[in-house]
Design a protein around this motif. Structure first.
Motif, mmCIF file in Angstrom:
data_model
loop_
_atom_site.group_PDB
_atom_site.id
_atom_site.type_symbol
_atom_site.label_atom_id
_atom_site.label_comp_id
_atom_site.label_asym_id
_atom_site.label_seq_id
_atom_site.Cartn_x
_atom_site.Cartn_y
_atom_site.Cartn_z
ATOM 1 N N ILE A 74 -5.975 -7.591 7.828
ATOM 2 C CA ILE A 74 -6.492 -6.268 7.139
ATOM 3 C C ILE A 74 -7.585 -5.746 8.340
ATOM 4 O O ILE A 74 -7.355 -4.553 8.264
ATOM 5 C CB ILE A 74 -7.350 -6.223 5.629
ATOM 6 C CG1 ILE A 74 -6.475 -6.481 4.640
ATOM 7 C CG2 ILE A 74 -8.337 -5.194 5.590
ATOM 8 C CD1 ILE A 74 -6.967 -6.984 3.439
ATOM 9 N N ILE A 124 -5.145 1.799 7.608
ATOM 10 C CA ILE A 124 -5.514 1.624 6.082
ATOM 11 C C ILE A 124 -6.906 1.944 6.238
ATOM 12 O O ILE A 124 -7.562 1.947 7.217
ATOM 13 C CB ILE A 124 -5.263 0.337 5.768
ATOM 14 C CG1 ILE A 124 -5.978 -0.787 6.386
ATOM 15 C CG2 ILE A 124 -3.714 0.146 5.514
ATOM 16 C CD1 ILE A 124 -5.902 -2.133 5.775
ATOM 17 N N GLU A 125 -7.425 2.313 5.003
ATOM 18 C CA GLU A 125 -8.860 2.696 4.676
ATOM 19 C C GLU A 125 -9.296 1.728 3.539
ATOM 20 O O GLU A 125 -8.797 1.339 2.949
ATOM 21 C CB GLU A 125 -8.622 3.843 4.109
ATOM 22 C CG GLU A 125 -9.669 4.977 4.272
ATOM 23 C CD GLU A 125 -9.087 6.252 3.654
ATOM 24 O OE1 GLU A 125 -8.803 7.342 4.217
ATOM 25 O OE2 GLU A 125 -9.522 6.465 2.441
ATOM 26 N N VAL A 126 -10.554 1.480 4.074
ATOM 27 C CA VAL A 126 -11.296 0.194 3.054
ATOM 28 C C VAL A 126 -12.593 1.131 2.501
ATOM 29 O O VAL A 126 -13.351 1.844 2.957
ATOM 30 C CB VAL A 126 -11.841 -0.824 4.002
ATOM 31 C CG1 VAL A 126 -12.534 -1.668 3.128
ATOM 32 C CG2 VAL A 126 -10.854 -1.430 4.891
ATOM 33 N N THR A 162 -13.578 -4.614 -3.292
ATOM 34 C CA THR A 162 -13.333 -3.888 -2.053
ATOM 35 C C THR A 162 -11.829 -3.470 -2.351
ATOM 36 O O THR A 162 -11.040 -4.331 -2.724
ATOM 37 C CB THR A 162 -13.233 -4.788 -0.928
ATOM 38 O OG1 THR A 162 -14.295 -5.648 -0.668
ATOM 39 C CG2 THR A 162 -12.914 -4.046 0.444
ATOM 40 N N SER A 163 -11.611 -2.104 -1.965
ATOM 41 C CA SER A 163 -10.139 -1.745 -2.273
ATOM 42 C C SER A 163 -9.475 -1.113 -0.804
ATOM 43 O O SER A 163 -10.386 -0.571 -0.186
ATOM 44 C CB SER A 163 -9.983 -1.028 -3.625
ATOM 45 O OG SER A 163 -10.894 0.244 -3.275
ATOM 46 N N TYR A 164 -8.109 -1.043 -0.894
ATOM 47 C CA TYR A 164 -7.652 -0.473 0.332
ATOM 48 C C TYR A 164 -6.549 0.706 -0.051
ATOM 49 O O TYR A 164 -6.188 0.745 -1.128
ATOM 50 C CB TYR A 164 -6.951 -1.443 1.006
ATOM 51 C CG TYR A 164 -8.060 -2.795 1.210
ATOM 52 C CD1 TYR A 164 -8.605 -2.673 2.353
ATOM 53 C CD2 TYR A 164 -7.897 -3.695 0.312
ATOM 54 C CE1 TYR A 164 -9.508 -3.874 2.409
ATOM 55 C CE2 TYR A 164 -8.725 -4.961 0.686
ATOM 56 C CZ TYR A 164 -9.507 -4.864 1.585
ATOM 57 O OH TYR A 164 -10.414 -5.941 1.724
ATOM 58 N N LYS A 165 -6.431 1.430 0.882
ATOM 59 C CA LYS A 165 -5.482 2.641 0.823
ATOM 60 C C LYS A 165 -4.822 3.025 2.005
ATOM 61 O O LYS A 165 -5.492 2.677 3.015
ATOM 62 C CB LYS A 165 -6.637 3.572 0.468
ATOM 63 C CG LYS A 165 -5.524 4.958 -0.211
ATOM 64 C CD LYS A 165 -6.700 6.145 -0.414
ATOM 65 C CE LYS A 165 -5.998 7.458 -0.533
ATOM 66 N NZ LYS A 165 -6.005 8.135 -1.531
ATOM 67 N N GLU A 198 -6.938 -2.026 9.808
ATOM 68 C CA GLU A 198 -8.011 -1.011 9.934
ATOM 69 C C GLU A 198 -8.373 -0.681 11.033
ATOM 70 O O GLU A 198 -8.722 0.738 11.191
ATOM 71 C CB GLU A 198 -9.282 -1.824 8.994
ATOM 72 C CG GLU A 198 -10.313 -0.995 8.574
ATOM 73 C CD GLU A 198 -11.788 -1.447 8.057
ATOM 74 O OE1 GLU A 198 -11.586 -2.814 8.098
ATOM 75 O OE2 GLU A 198 -12.456 -0.869 7.744
ATOM 76 N N LEU A 206 0.739 -1.194 -0.135
ATOM 77 C CA LEU A 206 -0.040 -0.079 0.194
ATOM 78 C C LEU A 206 0.993 1.168 -0.027
ATOM 79 O O LEU A 206 0.436 2.223 -0.513
ATOM 80 C CB LEU A 206 -0.738 0.122 1.344
ATOM 81 C CG LEU A 206 -2.198 -1.106 1.070
ATOM 82 C CD1 LEU A 206 -2.978 -0.933 2.496
ATOM 83 C CD2 LEU A 206 -2.759 -1.056 -0.052
ATOM 84 N N ARG A 261 -4.033 2.694 -4.371
ATOM 85 C CA ARG A 261 -5.284 1.818 -4.115
ATOM 86 C C ARG A 261 -5.163 0.464 -4.661
ATOM 87 O O ARG A 261 -4.838 0.308 -5.789
ATOM 88 C CB ARG A 261 -6.262 2.718 -4.597
ATOM 89 C CG ARG A 261 -7.780 2.334 -4.055
ATOM 90 C CD ARG A 261 -8.679 3.200 -4.551
ATOM 91 N NE ARG A 261 -9.039 4.410 -3.721
ATOM 92 C CZ ARG A 261 -9.485 4.246 -2.647
ATOM 93 N NH1 ARG A 261 -10.092 3.242 -1.947
ATOM 94 N NH2 ARG A 261 -9.653 5.574 -1.656
#
Lengths: 99, 212
Positions: A50, A59-61, A72-75, A54, A24, A29
């Protein structure tokens, strides 16, 4: 020495979590399936780490639907970036002390 | 208690994951547009040279002279034309990528670029050799469909390492290649469509999606 080790962030003790953060840090993303493929881990294993990251707000979902399929994606968050960079700095310091 | 992993190992693992997970993003939409224009120019030159038309589209009839011996000037023209289009497209694509990387402060020739080049070149070199062999056996009409098909497959296999959209470009090229095999007489037209029109459309889409 032991002082430095105690500074290591417990959240990043696990290899999978380190992997998630590494991916990440260099990608804007990323989707679950892509993350899974890069890290070569099982769904459940990845999902639990994850969730842990979170909860720490590292991290942001984002959940959205692409057509009818959930996606679903992560940042990484700013906090996450700072925490991970600190962790890397500590690792480097430990290596330097040991030399 | 679980053994503490060595910090040095952890760091090198982080580094390797970061490198593995970055995709090559310096390819520019304009590179596609230029490649498409070059391909159209190349196809038009072939059209002028062979004087094909919709009623008599068999461009590969000129591969042999009326006495039945291979027509050397046909082969020289055909391969020079294709080669020039290829080189011009590559030069422009590399130039634009290097410029885009420099603008973003990235290294152009990094591991992600190497992965893209490697994954493209394996099917393309294979396809190129295959083309030479089918020409050797006299199936000149198959060269155009084969270049489209192998190019499509190369793009599909490379899409993992760069923009996902490349996959759709690859699928389009593959379909056009199969159509060119079915309607083999119209190869030149499919070639202009696959390498020309599709590249231009794709380049414009990419430009609007990522660069505007």
């Amino acid at each position: 020495m032991s002082h430095e080790i105690s500074k290591l962030n417990k959240a990043f003790e696990n290899r999978i979590r380190i992997g998630i953060m590494s991916v990440l840090m260099v990608n804007d993303r990323i989707e679950f399936s892509v993350l899974k493929e890069i890290l070569d881990v099982t769904d459940g294993n990845l999902a639990s780490h994850i969730t842990a990251l979170e909860k720490l707000k590292y991290i942001e979902v984002t959940k959205q639907f692409v057509g009818k399929k959930p996606n679903t994606s992560y940042k990484v968050t700013n906090d996450g970036k700072i925490a991970f960079n600190k962790h890397l700095d500590t690792l480097e310091r430990i290596i330097r002390i040991r030399k | 208690m679980k053994k503490q992993t060595e910090p040095i190992e952890t760091l090198s693992e982080i580094r390797s994951i970061m490198e593995r997970s970055t995709r090559f993003i310096s390819l520019n939409g304009f590179a596609g547009v230029f490649a498409g224009i070059f391909a159209l120019v190349g196809a038009f030159a072939a059209y002028l040279n062979f004087r094909t038309n919709l009623i008599h589209p068999h461009y590969y009839d000129y591969a042999t002279t009326s006495e039945g011996i291979p027509n050397l000037s046909f082969y020289i023209f055909f391969f020079t034309d294709a080669f020039l289009v290829l080189i011009a497209s590559i030069v422009v694509a590399v130039y634009l990528s290097v410029r885009k990387s420099a603008k973003k402060g990235l290294k152009a020739w990094d591991n992600s670029a190497k992965r893209v080049i490697y994954n493209m070149s394996v099917p393309l070199v294979g396809g190129g050799l295959f083309c030479i062999l089918i020409v050797y056996h006299g199936y000149i009409g198959l060269v155009i469909p084969v270049t489209l098909i192998f190019y499509g497959l190369a793009l599909i296999s490379t899409s993992k390492y760069t923009f996902d959209d490349i996959r759709y470009l690859g699928i389009c090229e593959l379909i056009v290649g199969l159509m060119a095999t079915l309607w083999i007489d119209y190869g030149l037209l499919f070639w202009a469509f696959g390498f020309g029109v599709i590249h231009i459309v794709y380049g414009i889409i990419m430009y609007y999606k990522y660069e505007r």
